[in-house]
Scaffold this motif. Sequence first.
Motif, mmCIF file in Angstrom:
data_model
loop_
_atom_site.group_PDB
_atom_site.id
_atom_site.type_symbol
_atom_site.label_atom_id
_atom_site.label_comp_id
_atom_site.label_asym_id
_atom_site.label_seq_id
_atom_site.Cartn_x
_atom_site.Cartn_y
_atom_site.Cartn_z
ATOM 1 N N TRP A 30 0.844 -1.201 0.000
ATOM 2 C CA TRP A 30 0.000 0.000 0.000
ATOM 3 C C TRP A 30 0.879 1.251 0.000
ATOM 4 O O TRP A 30 0.668 2.173 -0.791
ATOM 5 C CB TRP A 30 -0.906 -0.008 1.231
ATOM 6 N N LYS A 31 1.878 1.257 0.856
ATOM 7 C CA LYS A 31 2.743 2.424 1.008
ATOM 8 C C LYS A 31 3.555 2.706 -0.249
ATOM 9 O O LYS A 31 3.837 3.865 -0.581
ATOM 10 C CB LYS A 31 3.683 2.189 2.196
ATOM 11 N N ASN A 32 3.933 1.639 -0.970
ATOM 12 C CA ASN A 32 4.826 1.787 -2.117
ATOM 13 C C ASN A 32 4.095 1.866 -3.455
ATOM 14 O O ASN A 32 4.725 1.719 -4.507
ATOM 15 C CB ASN A 32 5.813 0.618 -2.165
ATOM 16 N N ALA A 33 2.794 2.082 -3.434
ATOM 17 C CA ALA A 33 2.079 2.277 -4.699
ATOM 18 C C ALA A 33 2.739 3.419 -5.471
ATOM 19 O O ALA A 33 3.239 4.379 -4.864
ATOM 20 C CB ALA A 33 0.615 2.594 -4.429
ATOM 21 N N HIS A 35 1.968 6.084 -6.943
ATOM 22 C CA HIS A 35 1.619 7.480 -6.660
ATOM 23 C C HIS A 35 1.992 7.895 -5.235
ATOM 24 O O HIS A 35 1.958 9.087 -4.914
ATOM 25 C CB HIS A 35 0.125 7.718 -6.909
ATOM 26 N N ARG A 36 2.346 6.922 -4.372
ATOM 27 C CA ARG A 36 2.765 7.252 -3.010
ATOM 28 C C ARG A 36 4.272 7.101 -2.813
ATOM 29 O O ARG A 36 4.816 7.580 -1.817
ATOM 30 C CB ARG A 36 2.069 6.335 -1.994
ATOM 31 N N LEU A 37 4.925 6.430 -3.717
ATOM 32 C CA LEU A 37 6.324 6.071 -3.536
ATOM 33 C C LEU A 37 7.198 7.306 -3.337
ATOM 34 O O LEU A 37 7.150 8.255 -4.121
ATOM 35 C CB LEU A 37 6.812 5.288 -4.758
ATOM 36 N N VAL A 38 7.991 7.283 -2.283
ATOM 37 C CA VAL A 38 8.947 8.362 -2.030
ATOM 38 C C VAL A 38 10.212 8.065 -2.834
ATOM 39 O O VAL A 38 10.899 7.075 -2.594
ATOM 40 C CB VAL A 38 9.278 8.467 -0.532
ATOM 41 N N LYS A 39 10.517 8.918 -3.788
ATOM 42 C CA LYS A 39 11.637 8.669 -4.688
ATOM 43 C C LYS A 39 12.964 9.052 -4.030
ATOM 44 O O LYS A 39 13.063 10.070 -3.349
ATOM 45 C CB LYS A 39 11.445 9.442 -5.994
ATOM 46 N N HIS A 317 6.338 -2.583 -5.232
ATOM 47 C CA HIS A 317 4.881 -2.699 -5.356
ATOM 48 C C HIS A 317 4.560 -3.850 -6.303
ATOM 49 O O HIS A 317 4.449 -3.673 -7.521
ATOM 50 C CB HIS A 317 4.279 -1.389 -5.868
ATOM 51 N N SER A 320 1.673 -3.705 -8.967
ATOM 52 C CA SER A 320 2.014 -2.967 -10.189
ATOM 53 C C SER A 320 2.896 -3.803 -11.103
ATOM 54 O O SER A 320 2.739 -3.768 -12.333
ATOM 55 C CB SER A 320 2.739 -1.661 -9.840
#
Length: 405
Positions: A30-33, A35-39, A317, A320
């Motif tokens: 969930w956290k690494n989707a 659109h949420r992934l911190v690059k 993720h 994906s």
Amino acid sequence: MAFKAALGVIALALLSPFIYERGQVSFLFWKNAPHRLVKVNTFASHEVRFSDRIRSCEDALMVESEGLAILGCDPGRERWNTVMGIFLPEPVESGKLYIFNYKDTGLSDDEALKPLEFVDFKFQADFHTLGMAYDEPTSTLFVASHRHDYPAIEMFKLDLKAYTATHLRSIQHPLIHGPNSIVLINDHEFYVTNDHHFVIRDYPILNQLETNLGLPGGSVVYVDISPTLTDPEVPVQASVVARLSFANGIELLNDTTAVVASSAKATVYFFSVSKPDSNAVSGLPRFTPVSEFRVPFAPDNLSVSKDGALIIAGHPHVPSLGKFAKTRHICNSPEELAKADARMQETCKTISAPSWAARWTEDGGLTTLYTDVEYPSSATAVRDSDRKTGIISGLYAKGILVWKE
């Protein structure tokens, strides 16, 4: 009534560690989707190279003495993936091996990347690469190949000057039913992981249960091919030395420590390796679990750089990645893409599978090197610590990512 309540409490207590562990993995996804992934990008510079020439390079090895990398690339994975369960009709393109000269930075792309020509390889049309290992003293390359008949470890004699790979033999054994990653002990002994007990091609439902429940169906198999080297009619010796959930990448930190990645557990496990006593009956090495650490992604392949760092690549993720994999046969084919509807054409433009590469050392712990959607589906990261150069290869990516520190 009290007895039933007590049973419920006991059952909950027994299940709590399992529920917590699976919940942690689900939260990561969930956290690494995307659109949420911190690059994160710690590289001094990087570029994606050869995207018009190679794709789906699951594994990469560095021959640091030569400043060369060996790449195993299989575009046929878009239609034939025995790990993820993609079995589409023919034609299925076969895989190839490449040599990348990363030392001489002034070379053109055509000069820097050369395909290896196969010699005496009768399975050339059904070559589907996963993990590789290279014995430099004998110039012998071991490659896990998921052929249509039965998986094999293919052995090649490489000539890095003439760019040839001469096939020596195919190694097959009932215990090597889903070979994923290989690490050599010497030129005739190695460990190979099987990611599952239930192969998805034969047992799709049980395979998914094994993965989603985190059951320890994957295995590490010790293989000794010396009997076959003496007499080709004698089978190789193979024995299971460890079991864990979705066993993926494997490496040796030293003679007595093995490291194995569990993709389903988002965990890297350390094993103490005891060599067999000369008087022992079995003559097998013993794997004893000693420690572990969690990673914020599903780890795939492992590598060890010369300075002793463990390099880990994987998939932040997995949902994906699954969607990305199932669309590649359309998105990478101009003919199929032209026939696709507008929704699929838009999907091909927007869908991605995030990548994550990290470094672990005993003193510094886990450090993220790269997290992004720019280069998708990272499966392997390797690093030449002397030249401050690294490579990320992607399970379903076009080209490879080359970084400088």
